[in-house]
Design a protein around this motif. Structure first.
Motif, PDB file in Angstrom:
ATOM      1  N   ALA A  51      10.609  38.726   4.705  1.00  0.00           N
ATOM      2  CA  ALA A  51      11.421  37.576   5.113  1.00  0.00           C
ATOM      3  C   ALA A  51      12.861  37.683   4.618  1.00  0.00           C
ATOM      4  O   ALA A  51      13.787  37.260   5.315  1.00  0.00           O
ATOM      5  CB  ALA A  51      10.786  36.280   4.601  1.00  0.00           C
ATOM      6  N   PRO A  55      16.741  38.694   8.142  1.00  0.00           N
ATOM      7  CA  PRO A  55      18.059  38.257   8.629  1.00  0.00           C
ATOM      8  C   PRO A  55      19.098  39.382   8.668  1.00  0.00           C
ATOM      9  O   PRO A  55      19.913  39.444   9.600  1.00  0.00           O
ATOM     10  CB  PRO A  55      18.460  37.171   7.630  1.00  0.00           C
ATOM     11  N   THR A  66      20.741  33.090  14.777  1.00  0.00           N
ATOM     12  CA  THR A  66      19.799  32.164  15.406  1.00  0.00           C
ATOM     13  C   THR A  66      19.153  31.269  14.368  1.00  0.00           C
ATOM     14  O   THR A  66      19.156  31.544  13.164  1.00  0.00           O
ATOM     15  CB  THR A  66      18.680  32.939  16.140  1.00  0.00           C
ATOM     16  N   LYS A  67      18.566  30.190  14.851  1.00  0.00           N
ATOM     17  CA  LYS A  67      17.830  29.292  13.964  1.00  0.00           C
ATOM     18  C   LYS A  67      16.619  29.994  13.370  1.00  0.00           C
ATOM     19  O   LYS A  67      16.238  29.725  12.240  1.00  0.00           O
ATOM     20  CB  LYS A  67      17.403  28.039  14.733  1.00  0.00           C
ATOM     21  N   LEU A  68      16.039  30.918  14.144  1.00  0.00           N
ATOM     22  CA  LEU A  68      14.894  31.675  13.642  1.00  0.00           C
ATOM     23  C   LEU A  68      15.281  32.487  12.415  1.00  0.00           C
ATOM     24  O   LEU A  68      14.563  32.482  11.407  1.00  0.00           O
ATOM     25  CB  LEU A  68      14.347  32.602  14.741  1.00  0.00           C
ATOM     26  N   SER A  69      16.412  33.168  12.469  1.00  0.00           N
ATOM     27  CA  SER A  69      16.873  33.954  11.320  1.00  0.00           C
ATOM     28  C   SER A  69      17.117  33.067  10.110  1.00  0.00           C
ATOM     29  O   SER A  69      16.769  33.418   8.983  1.00  0.00           O
ATOM     30  CB  SER A  69      18.159  34.710  11.657  1.00  0.00           C
ATOM     31  N   ALA A  70      17.696  31.904  10.329  1.00  0.00           N
ATOM     32  CA  ALA A  70      17.944  30.975   9.223  1.00  0.00           C
ATOM     33  C   ALA A  70      16.628  30.478   8.628  1.00  0.00           C
ATOM     34  O   ALA A  70      16.484  30.375   7.403  1.00  0.00           O
ATOM     35  CB  ALA A  70      18.782  29.799   9.710  1.00  0.00           C
ATOM     36  N   GLY A  71      15.684  30.175   9.485  1.00  0.00           N
ATOM     37  CA  GLY A  71      14.378  29.716   8.999  1.00  0.00           C
ATOM     38  C   GLY A  71      13.660  30.790   8.205  1.00  0.00           C
ATOM     39  O   GLY A  71      13.076  30.522   7.150  1.00  0.00           O
ATOM     40  N   ILE A  72      13.693  32.007   8.712  1.00  0.00           N
ATOM     41  CA  ILE A  72      13.040  33.116   8.010  1.00  0.00           C
ATOM     42  C   ILE A  72      13.743  33.403   6.687  1.00  0.00           C
ATOM     43  O   ILE A  72      13.092  33.712   5.690  1.00  0.00           O
ATOM     44  CB  ILE A  72      12.969  34.359   8.905  1.00  0.00           C
ATOM     45  N   ALA A  74      14.927  31.310   4.712  1.00  0.00           N
ATOM     46  CA  ALA A  74      14.543  30.284   3.740  1.00  0.00           C
ATOM     47  C   ALA A  74      13.138  30.512   3.165  1.00  0.00           C
ATOM     48  O   ALA A  74      12.801  29.959   2.119  1.00  0.00           O
ATOM     49  CB  ALA A  74      14.615  28.912   4.397  1.00  0.00           C
ATOM     50  N   ILE A  75      12.342  31.322   3.819  1.00  0.00           N
ATOM     51  CA  ILE A  75      10.951  31.541   3.388  1.00  0.00           C
ATOM     52  C   ILE A  75      10.843  32.078   1.961  1.00  0.00           C
ATOM     53  O   ILE A  75      10.022  31.577   1.180  1.00  0.00           O
ATOM     54  CB  ILE A  75      10.213  32.448   4.398  1.00  0.00           C
TER      55      ILE A  75
END
Length: 145
Positions: A51, A55, A66-72, A74-75
């Motif tokens: 994770a 990014p 992307t929002k996906l990269s930002a979410g990942i 944060a994991i």
């Protein structure tokens, strides 16, 4: 008298004292718990590595904002918080240490003729020694034995 291997196996099992059976059950349980904690801890660490690197690779290969990269991204923080809270590594070590000590008592019974009453006393002392030392969530790891 003709004894089959199955018959002999049952005979040996009947000869086993209650304290030896209890120690063997605890050894098996501690092995399972330590293995679970070890595997879970390493899976979580693997997820942190994946994770945290995702990014950067997403940015390099063109999918960086992307929002996906930002979410990942944060994991890892959540996983590290989860690990610090539940202390999987320390718990696995605690179970493994307990198991090693149980094996030592079992060997004394098996190889050195330790009496069941003495084995029971040693088991009681071991439990008293380890009481309260299991890594919990209410105090920091530095306060643990």
């Amino acid at each position: 008298m003709n004894l089959s291997p199955l018959c002999c196996e049952n005979y040996v099992m009947e000869e086993k004292s209650a304290i030896v059976a209890e120690i063997e059950r605890e050894i098996t349980s501690r092995y399972r718990y330590s293995k679970f904690d070890f595997v879970l801890n390493h899976l979580l660490l693997f997820m942190v590595v994946i994770a945290s690197s995702y990014p950067a690779f997403a940015q390099i290969f063109g999918d960086g904002q992307t929002k996906l990269s930002a979410g990942i991204a944060a994991i890892p923080a959540f996983i590290l918080l989860f690990q610090r809270t539940f202390k999987w590594e320390q718990r696995g070590e605690w179970h493994w240490d307990y198991r090693r000590r149980l094996i030592a008592i079992l060997r004394e019974v098996r190889d050195q003729g330790l009496a069941d009453s003495e084995a029971s006393k040693k088991l009681n002392l071991l439990e008293e020694e380890l009481a309260g030392s299991f890594p919990g969530v209410n105090y920091p790891a530095s306060k643990e034995k």
